[in-house]
Write a protein that holds these residues in place. Sequence first.
Motif, PDB file in Angstrom:
ATOM      1  N   TYR A 180       0.832  -1.216   0.000  1.00 56.23           N
ATOM      2  CA  TYR A 180       0.000   0.000   0.000  1.00 56.23           C
ATOM      3  C   TYR A 180       0.860   1.257   0.000  1.00 56.23           C
ATOM      4  O   TYR A 180       0.549   2.230  -0.682  1.00 56.23           O
ATOM      5  CB  TYR A 180      -0.944   0.031   1.204  1.00 56.23           C
ATOM      6  N   ALA A 181       1.929   1.255   0.760  1.00 51.15           N
ATOM      7  CA  ALA A 181       2.819   2.413   0.817  1.00 51.15           C
ATOM      8  C   ALA A 181       3.523   2.619  -0.531  1.00 51.15           C
ATOM      9  O   ALA A 181       3.657   3.751  -1.010  1.00 51.15           O
ATOM     10  CB  ALA A 181       3.847   2.238   1.930  1.00 51.15           C
ATOM     11  N   SER A 224      -5.617   5.444  -2.687  1.00 52.30           N
ATOM     12  CA  SER A 224      -4.440   4.705  -2.205  1.00 52.30           C
ATOM     13  C   SER A 224      -4.012   5.191  -0.822  1.00 52.30           C
ATOM     14  O   SER A 224      -3.574   4.391   0.003  1.00 52.30           O
ATOM     15  CB  SER A 224      -3.287   4.793  -3.207  1.00 52.30           C
ATOM     16  N   LEU A 225      -4.187   6.472  -0.555  1.00 52.25           N
ATOM     17  CA  LEU A 225      -3.887   7.003   0.775  1.00 52.25           C
ATOM     18  C   LEU A 225      -4.847   6.417   1.805  1.00 52.25           C
ATOM     19  O   LEU A 225      -4.447   5.986   2.878  1.00 52.25           O
ATOM     20  CB  LEU A 225      -3.972   8.537   0.763  1.00 52.25           C
ATOM     21  N   ARG A 231       7.981  12.727   1.729  1.00 49.24           N
ATOM     22  CA  ARG A 231       7.572  12.116   2.996  1.00 49.24           C
ATOM     23  C   ARG A 231       7.145  10.662   2.786  1.00 49.24           C
ATOM     24  O   ARG A 231       7.392   9.809   3.635  1.00 49.24           O
ATOM     25  CB  ARG A 231       6.438  12.946   3.617  1.00 49.24           C
ATOM     26  N   THR A 232       6.552  10.356   1.650  1.00 51.10           N
ATOM     27  CA  THR A 232       6.126   8.984   1.369  1.00 51.10           C
ATOM     28  C   THR A 232       7.325   8.069   1.142  1.00 51.10           C
ATOM     29  O   THR A 232       7.271   6.881   1.472  1.00 51.10           O
ATOM     30  CB  THR A 232       5.140   8.942   0.178  1.00 51.10           C
ATOM     31  N   VAL A 233       8.418   8.595   0.604  1.00 51.24           N
ATOM     32  CA  VAL A 233       9.645   7.802   0.498  1.00 51.24           C
ATOM     33  C   VAL A 233      10.093   7.412   1.905  1.00 51.24           C
ATOM     34  O   VAL A 233      10.427   6.245   2.178  1.00 51.24           O
ATOM     35  CB  VAL A 233      10.761   8.578  -0.245  1.00 51.24           C
ATOM     36  N   VAL A 259      10.329   3.417   6.409  1.00 52.33           N
ATOM     37  CA  VAL A 259       9.982   3.085   7.794  1.00 52.33           C
ATOM     38  C   VAL A 259       9.147   1.816   7.844  1.00 52.33           C
ATOM     39  O   VAL A 259       9.403   0.922   8.661  1.00 52.33           O
ATOM     40  CB  VAL A 259       9.229   4.253   8.475  1.00 52.33           C
ATOM     41  N   ILE A 260       8.162   1.715   6.983  1.00 53.03           N
ATOM     42  CA  ILE A 260       7.314   0.518   6.962  1.00 53.03           C
ATOM     43  C   ILE A 260       8.151  -0.709   6.625  1.00 53.03           C
ATOM     44  O   ILE A 260       7.990  -1.771   7.229  1.00 53.03           O
ATOM     45  CB  ILE A 260       6.124   0.704   5.986  1.00 53.03           C
ATOM     46  N   GLY A 261       9.083  -0.579   5.686  1.00 49.32           N
ATOM     47  CA  GLY A 261       9.986  -1.684   5.369  1.00 49.32           C
ATOM     48  C   GLY A 261      10.868  -2.053   6.550  1.00 49.32           C
ATOM     49  O   GLY A 261      11.113  -3.231   6.821  1.00 49.32           O
ATOM     50  N   TYR A 262      11.331  -1.050   7.278  1.00 44.07           N
ATOM     51  CA  TYR A 262      12.176  -1.266   8.457  1.00 44.07           C
ATOM     52  C   TYR A 262      11.396  -2.006   9.547  1.00 44.07           C
ATOM     53  O   TYR A 262      11.875  -2.983  10.119  1.00 44.07           O
ATOM     54  CB  TYR A 262      12.663   0.092   8.964  1.00 44.07           C
ATOM     55  N   ILE A 263      10.174  -1.555   9.814  1.00 38.40           N
ATOM     56  CA  ILE A 263       9.347  -2.207  10.828  1.00 38.40           C
ATOM     57  C   ILE A 263       8.965  -3.606  10.371  1.00 38.40           C
ATOM     58  O   ILE A 263       9.008  -4.564  11.143  1.00 38.40           O
ATOM     59  CB  ILE A 263       8.101  -1.359  11.154  1.00 38.40           C
TER      60      ILE A 263
END
Length: 190
Positions: free
Chosen positions: A41-42, A127-128, A172-174, A179-183
């Motif tokens: 989604y991100a 998508s948001l 900011r979305t990058v 961050v989502i990938g890191y978590i």
Amino acid sequence: MPLIKLYFTPALLLLVLSCPMWQVSQSLPVKGPMTDSCVFYAHTLLQNITDALTQTNLFHGINCTQLSVELPTETNTPSVCAPKGSTCSGIAKSEFDQESCLKSIKEDLHYYYKFLAAQPDPDILPSLRKLMENCYTWSFPADLASEVSTDNSSAYEKRLRLCKVLKGFQIRTVTINRVIGYINSGEHTK
């Protein structure tokens, strides 16, 4: 040479703002609250924002690449969400505060949702909204229009601001993607 100048400033800004997240651009198996679908989604949101910035009908007569970037000043997502052990900002970060990071991202997403909902053709909203509904605890107000302030500026000024805000949202979305990938990777728990 002029073409290089057009792309150098936005590229440099993107590099500087996303610097704390360099180490987290990979996605590994799920070990945290962010699932593979959140990563998807991100990524979809980032692609839709990038596509919106290239729409000639939306920004006809405006050279978006030469405009500055507008980011929300209420949040500091890049620094709050810097990964554990990051030294990119010059300060070694010993711990990753997932709760503060997700709260900051949620505030960013809410800011952009309110802004985009007030636009005449908010192609990015679906998508948001998917990212917000599926990856964050989120309840949308029944009447979002009551939350959105009215803007009395000209259509040209509105398109200029939309370009600036979308450029900021792209940057900011990058950061949010990383961050989502890191978590999602579980690296923050090691």
